[in-house]
Scaffold this active site. Structure first.
Site, PDB file in Angstrom:
ATOM      1  N   GLU A 111       0.863  -1.174   0.000  1.00  0.00           N
ATOM      2  CA  GLU A 111       0.000   0.000   0.000  1.00  0.00           C
ATOM      3  C   GLU A 111       0.901   1.225   0.000  1.00  0.00           C
ATOM      4  OE1 GLU A 111      -0.608  -2.338   2.503  1.00  0.00           O
ATOM      5  OE2 GLU A 111      -2.511  -3.173   1.843  1.00  0.00           O
ATOM      6  N   TYR A 123       7.956   2.230  -7.733  1.00  0.00           N
ATOM      7  CA  TYR A 123       7.352   0.892  -7.775  1.00  0.00           C
ATOM      8  C   TYR A 123       6.964   0.509  -9.200  1.00  0.00           C
ATOM      9  CZ  TYR A 123       6.985   1.629  -2.708  1.00  0.00           C
ATOM     10  OH  TYR A 123       7.256   1.889  -1.394  1.00  0.00           O
TER      11      TYR A 123
END
Length: 152
Positions: A111, A123
């Site tokens: 998250e 990411y």
């Protein structure tokens, strides 16, 4: 002019690293984990794996991951504010991905704050994609979390 070379090393966390990790945690997050949370993960959670990244012998960041069967979940990752902007997060995350694969996991999720575009961009460079949203996930301010996932 000679370019200054910095010694960067990534290794498993030790109990002795915790004071540094807690400082970085407090500098990095509005709702930081407490030292006891890290201690519990290190001493009592067999699914937990932590790495630290050192720059010139100083703990500059850390990352925790829980690996349960084929699924890995990043619990926390942070680089000290004074060490940001030098690709240390990327180096650390790459090493964490290698660790996850070595442990046999085939998927990774995490998250990330909706407002943390720097982390999201990093990411995405590793193939993670937004697959969901957790509304009001962060208790400190009610911000949504984006759920990111990748098949390894």
């Amino acid at each position: 002019m000679n370019e200054v070379k910095h010694d960067v090393k990534i290794r498993k966390i030790t109990i002795e690293d915790l004071p540094h990790v807690v400082v970085i945690e407090n500098e990095s997050f509005k709702s930081p984990w407490k030292k006891r949370d890290f201690l519990h993960d290190l001493l009592k959670n067999s699914f937990s794996h932590y790495l630290v990244i050192e720059k010139d012998g100083e703990v500059a960041g850390y990352c925790g991951v829980w690996i349960v069967l084929e699924s890995a979940q990043i619990t926390n990752i942070a680089i000290s504010p004074k060490h940001r902007g030098h690709q240390l997060g990327k180096k650390l995350f790459k090493e964490v991905l290698d660790t996850i694969r070595e442990q046999g996991a085939t998927e990774l999720s995490l998250e990330v704050r909706e407002s943390n575009e720097v982390a999201q961009n990093m990411y995405q460079q590793f193939g993670l994609e937004v697959v969901g949203r957790r509304r009001h996930y962060y208790q400190d301010d009610g911000e949504d979390a984006l759920v990111m996932w990748v098949k390894l």
